[in-house]
Design an enzyme around this catalytic site. Structure first.
Site, PDB file in Angstrom:
ATOM      1  N   SER A 174     -36.470 -22.605  15.599  1.00 68.07           N
ATOM      2  CA  SER A 174     -36.128 -21.904  14.362  1.00 68.07           C
ATOM      3  C   SER A 174     -37.410 -21.388  13.718  1.00 68.07           C
ATOM      4  O   SER A 174     -38.365 -22.142  13.536  1.00 68.07           O
ATOM      5  CB  SER A 174     -35.470 -22.864  13.363  1.00 68.07           C
ATOM      6  OG  SER A 174     -34.075 -22.805  13.443  1.00 68.07           O
ATOM      7  N   HIS A 176     -38.098 -20.560  10.623  1.00 65.79           N
ATOM      8  CA  HIS A 176     -38.505 -21.010   9.280  1.00 65.79           C
ATOM      9  C   HIS A 176     -39.235 -22.349   9.291  1.00 65.79           C
ATOM     10  O   HIS A 176     -39.691 -22.816   8.246  1.00 65.79           O
ATOM     11  CB  HIS A 176     -37.303 -21.047   8.326  1.00 65.79           C
ATOM     12  CG  HIS A 176     -36.294 -22.110   8.606  1.00 65.79           C
ATOM     13  ND1 HIS A 176     -36.178 -23.235   7.835  1.00 65.79           N
ATOM     14  CD2 HIS A 176     -35.350 -22.228   9.569  1.00 65.79           C
ATOM     15  CE1 HIS A 176     -35.190 -23.990   8.307  1.00 65.79           C
ATOM     16  NE2 HIS A 176     -34.677 -23.390   9.366  1.00 65.79           N
ATOM     17  N   THR A 212     -25.466  -7.422  16.479  1.00 63.25           N
ATOM     18  CA  THR A 212     -26.597  -6.539  16.150  1.00 63.25           C
ATOM     19  C   THR A 212     -27.842  -7.387  15.918  1.00 63.25           C
ATOM     20  O   THR A 212     -27.789  -8.391  15.205  1.00 63.25           O
ATOM     21  CB  THR A 212     -26.265  -5.730  14.875  1.00 63.25           C
ATOM     22  OG1 THR A 212     -25.068  -5.000  15.128  1.00 63.25           O
ATOM     23  CG2 THR A 212     -27.384  -4.780  14.507  1.00 63.25           C
ATOM     24  N   CYS A 298     -30.334 -35.510   6.266  1.00 61.91           N
ATOM     25  CA  CYS A 298     -29.675 -34.749   7.323  1.00 61.91           C
ATOM     26  C   CYS A 298     -28.624 -35.550   8.078  1.00 61.91           C
ATOM     27  O   CYS A 298     -27.609 -35.034   8.480  1.00 61.91           O
ATOM     28  CB  CYS A 298     -30.706 -34.265   8.336  1.00 61.91           C
ATOM     29  SG  CYS A 298     -31.341 -32.665   7.920  1.00 61.91           S
TER      30      CYS A 298
END
Ligand code: PMP
Length: 354
Positions: A174, A176, A212, A298
């Site tokens: 990922s 970020h 897209t 989490c």
């Protein structure tokens, strides 16, 4: 950038250089990367540069081994939903653990941080490289003999700690988590991706992933990858130094422990304070301007304690007081020292209220 933000394992701030590289693709260069006109070609060229940069960061031999996705959650789901018999480690992020549960995966047993072999041979085994809650580095290469296909969630490893791509077939990442934008990531697939698409649609990403292309996000991920590649050693040394400072500041505090593995990422520091609840410490620290997280945020068991810490053998009364501090580029030695002092204060004031 905020030097008091110590929750970099949750998300890092987007690097200003990354923002600059993304901006044209949010404004004048808005073409669809699959259009055949000049605007489309400009977008596609930028996507291919990003693919090369991500491949270079993770050490993939061929950029076509990188498929862009919306993040590690999608990449993890994609791989786990592509095989029949699956085994996963007991330390996984919910995007692997919950998906594994949906597809009937065997959750491997562990002895401490050592993962035990599966009971019967799976088609795919999934073991994360670095655990997101306590930063422990798991022994992924040891799992190579258990299944023909090894997947590793590399999210907390990319740009941070070395990993060996040769020991896996698939890797998830990922942007970020390494100063890129949210909502964009990639799947590394050794030899190129031959998995069926997760979603039906257009033939983007050579037919592997419909939809897209998120050109600004992908460009941002590529820019962040180029910076991370240059800064990897420097970032590692910085995190190690800050970690030692916080630990040093806690030397006068009683009844605390560090929850860790024998091999450890310096970017994550997981601490438990006996008698305290992690979330209470998070709120106390937030009130004085520091962002940290409770390790249980989490993945929590029914008792509100971290399933990962419980699996590692951390007793319940310690696990519920767990706090995760995660370091990044914006943190300074001074802010790390000040965080340590604020944590000392918070621990003693919360204990005084008991
Ligand atoms: N795996 C790990 C180890 C993570 O830390 C995270 C982010 N918390 C993810 C997967 C999911 O990443 P994303 O939400 O960007 O898809």
């Amino acid at each position: 950038m905020n030097e008091n933000y110590f929750d970099n394992a949750a998300s890092t701030p987007v690097d200003p250089i990354v923002v600059q590289e993304m901006l044209p693709f949010l404004t004048e260069a808005h073409g669809n990367a699959h259009s055949i006109h000049s605007a489309g070609m400009r977008a596609m060229q930028a996507v291919e540069l990003a693919r090369e940069r991500v491949a270079a960061l993770i050490g993939a031999e061929d950029p076509d081994e990188v498929v862009f996705t919306s993040g590690a959650t999608e990449s993890n789901n994609w791989v786990l939903r592509s095989y029949g018999k699956i085994a996963i480690s007991p330390f996984e992020h919910p995007s692997v653990a919950v998906t594994g549960c949906c597809v009937g995966a065997e959750v491997l047993r562990n002895q401490g941080e050592a993962i035990m072999p599966p009971t019967s041979s799976p088609d795919l085994v999934s073991v994360m490289w670095v655990n997101n809650e306590m930063g422990g580095i798991l022994d992924v290469p040891a799992c190579r003999t258990w299944a023909r296909n090894v997947h590793s969630d590399l999210t907390q490893a990319v740009g941070k700690v070395p990993f060996d791509l040769k020991s896996i077939c698939f890797g998830s990442l990922s942007a970020h988590k390494f100063y890129g934008p949210k909502g964009v990531g990639a799947l590394y697939a050794h030899g190129g991706c031959n998995l069926d698409p997760l979603l039906a649609g257009g033939g983007q990403e050579h037919g592997a992933r419909a939809g897209t292309l998120n050109v600004p996000g992908i460009v941002g991920m590529g820019a962040a990858a180029a910076i991370a590649r240059d800064r990897q050693e420097q970032d590692f040394a910085h995190a190690s130094e800050l970690r030692a400072i916080v630990l040093d500041e806690l030397s006068s505090v009683s009844d605390w422990r560090e929850n860790r593995c024998s091999k450890q990422s310096p970017f994550v520091l997981n601490l438990s304070f006996l008698g305290l609840v992690g979330e209470a410490l998070v709120v106390e620290l937030d009130c004085v301007g520091y962002a940290v997280s409770a390790a249980s945020a989490c993945k929590s068991s029914s008792h509100g304690t971290s399933g990962v810490l419980t699996a590692l053998g951390v007793p319940a009364d310690w696990a519920k007081g767990a706090l995760r501090i995660s370091f990044g580029r914006a943190n300074t030695k001074e802010s790390a020292r000040a965080l340590g002092a604020a944590l000392r204060e918070s621990v003693s004031s919360l204990r005084a209220m008991r």
